[in-house]
Scaffold this motif. Structure first.
Motif, PDB file in Angstrom:
ATOM      1  N   GLU A   1      47.665  14.222  43.551  1.00  0.00           N
ATOM      2  CA  GLU A   1      48.679  14.213  44.240  1.00  0.00           C
ATOM      3  C   GLU A   1      48.750  13.910  44.838  1.00  0.00           C
ATOM      4  O   GLU A   1      49.679  13.728  45.840  1.00  0.00           O
ATOM      5  CB  GLU A   1      47.756  15.745  45.482  1.00  0.00           C
ATOM      6  N   LEU A   2      48.143  12.453  45.649  1.00  0.00           N
ATOM      7  CA  LEU A   2      48.286  11.260  46.413  1.00  0.00           C
ATOM      8  C   LEU A   2      50.128  10.767  45.372  1.00  0.00           C
ATOM      9  O   LEU A   2      50.805  10.828  47.034  1.00  0.00           O
ATOM     10  CB  LEU A   2      47.978   9.871  46.225  1.00  0.00           C
ATOM     11  N   VAL A   3      49.949  10.642  44.777  1.00  0.00           N
ATOM     12  CA  VAL A   3      51.334  10.654  43.954  1.00  0.00           C
ATOM     13  C   VAL A   3      52.314  11.402  44.309  1.00  0.00           C
ATOM     14  O   VAL A   3      53.725  11.056  44.666  1.00  0.00           O
ATOM     15  CB  VAL A   3      51.126   9.739  42.087  1.00  0.00           C
ATOM     16  N   ARG A   4      52.519  12.874  43.943  1.00  0.00           N
ATOM     17  CA  ARG A   4      53.349  13.503  43.841  1.00  0.00           C
ATOM     18  C   ARG A   4      53.875  13.639  46.175  1.00  0.00           C
ATOM     19  O   ARG A   4      54.892  13.866  46.046  1.00  0.00           O
ATOM     20  CB  ARG A   4      52.621  15.181  43.630  1.00  0.00           C
ATOM     21  N   CYS A   5      52.972  13.422  46.849  1.00  0.00           N
ATOM     22  CA  CYS A   5      52.832  13.511  47.821  1.00  0.00           C
ATOM     23  C   CYS A   5      53.708  12.132  48.010  1.00  0.00           C
ATOM     24  O   CYS A   5      54.471  12.048  49.224  1.00  0.00           O
ATOM     25  CB  CYS A   5      52.295  13.401  48.492  1.00  0.00           C
TER      26      CYS A   5
ATOM     27  N   VAL B   1      56.692   2.034  45.458  1.00  0.00           N
ATOM     28  CA  VAL B   1      57.742   1.387  45.956  1.00  0.00           C
ATOM     29  C   VAL B   1      58.601   2.276  46.842  1.00  0.00           C
ATOM     30  O   VAL B   1      59.506   3.330  45.975  1.00  0.00           O
ATOM     31  CB  VAL B   1      58.602   0.295  44.580  1.00  0.00           C
ATOM     32  N   LYS B   2      58.785   1.518  47.914  1.00  0.00           N
ATOM     33  CA  LYS B   2      60.247   2.692  48.279  1.00  0.00           C
ATOM     34  C   LYS B   2      60.398   1.143  49.882  1.00  0.00           C
ATOM     35  O   LYS B   2      60.154   0.719  49.914  1.00  0.00           O
ATOM     36  CB  LYS B   2      59.253   3.203  49.383  1.00  0.00           C
ATOM     37  N   GLY B   3      61.619   0.966  49.546  1.00  0.00           N
ATOM     38  CA  GLY B   3      62.797  -0.510  49.227  1.00  0.00           C
ATOM     39  C   GLY B   3      61.915  -1.324  49.679  1.00  0.00           C
ATOM     40  O   GLY B   3      61.151  -1.669  48.009  1.00  0.00           O
TER      41      GLY B   3
ATOM     42  N   PHE C   1      58.610   7.617  48.068  1.00  0.00           N
ATOM     43  CA  PHE C   1      58.245   6.662  47.166  1.00  0.00           C
ATOM     44  C   PHE C   1      58.925   7.064  45.933  1.00  0.00           C
ATOM     45  O   PHE C   1      59.059   7.469  45.426  1.00  0.00           O
ATOM     46  CB  PHE C   1      56.464   6.862  47.057  1.00  0.00           C
ATOM     47  N   GLU C   2      59.242   5.677  45.058  1.00  0.00           N
ATOM     48  CA  GLU C   2      59.413   5.471  43.279  1.00  0.00           C
ATOM     49  C   GLU C   2      58.318   5.554  42.883  1.00  0.00           C
ATOM     50  O   GLU C   2      57.177   3.933  42.795  1.00  0.00           O
ATOM     51  CB  GLU C   2      60.473   4.828  42.929  1.00  0.00           C
TER      52      GLU C   2
END
Length: 72
Positions: A11-15, A34-36, A21-22
Motif C-alpha cells: 500500500e505504501l508503494v502504491r501511494c 525515485v522522484k527527480g 515516485f517511480e
C-alpha cells in the motif's frame, strides 16, 4: 485514501506512485523509489505493517505532508 497509521508495504508503494515516485527498484539491502532527485528507501517488514513513526519519517524524506498523504 490511506489513513495516517500502520500500513502494508504494498500500500505504501502504491501511494508513493500516486505521488509521482517511480519504482520500486531493487539494489542493496532494501528496495527504493525515485522522484527527480529524491530517493526513498522502502522498508521490508517481513510480517508486520510499517508503523506510524516509520511512515512519518518516510513521508518527511519524500516531502509529502500528512494532509497530502490523506488526500489521495
Amino acid at each position: 485514501m490511506p489513513r495516517f497509521g500502520p500500513i502494508k508495504q504494498k500500500e505504501l508503494v502504491r501511494c508513493l506512485r500516486l505521488h509521482g515516485f517511480e519504482g520500486p527498484y531493487f539494489g542493496g539491502k532494501h528496495p527504493f523509489m525515485v522522484k527527480g532527485d529524491l530517493t526513498i528507501t522502502i522498508p521490508n517488514p517481513h510480517k508486520d505493517d510499517i508503523g506510524k513513526e516509520l511512515l512519518s519519517r518516510i513521508l518527511r524524506q519524500a516531502k509529502i505532508s500528512r494532509e497530502e498523504w490523506e488526500k489521495i
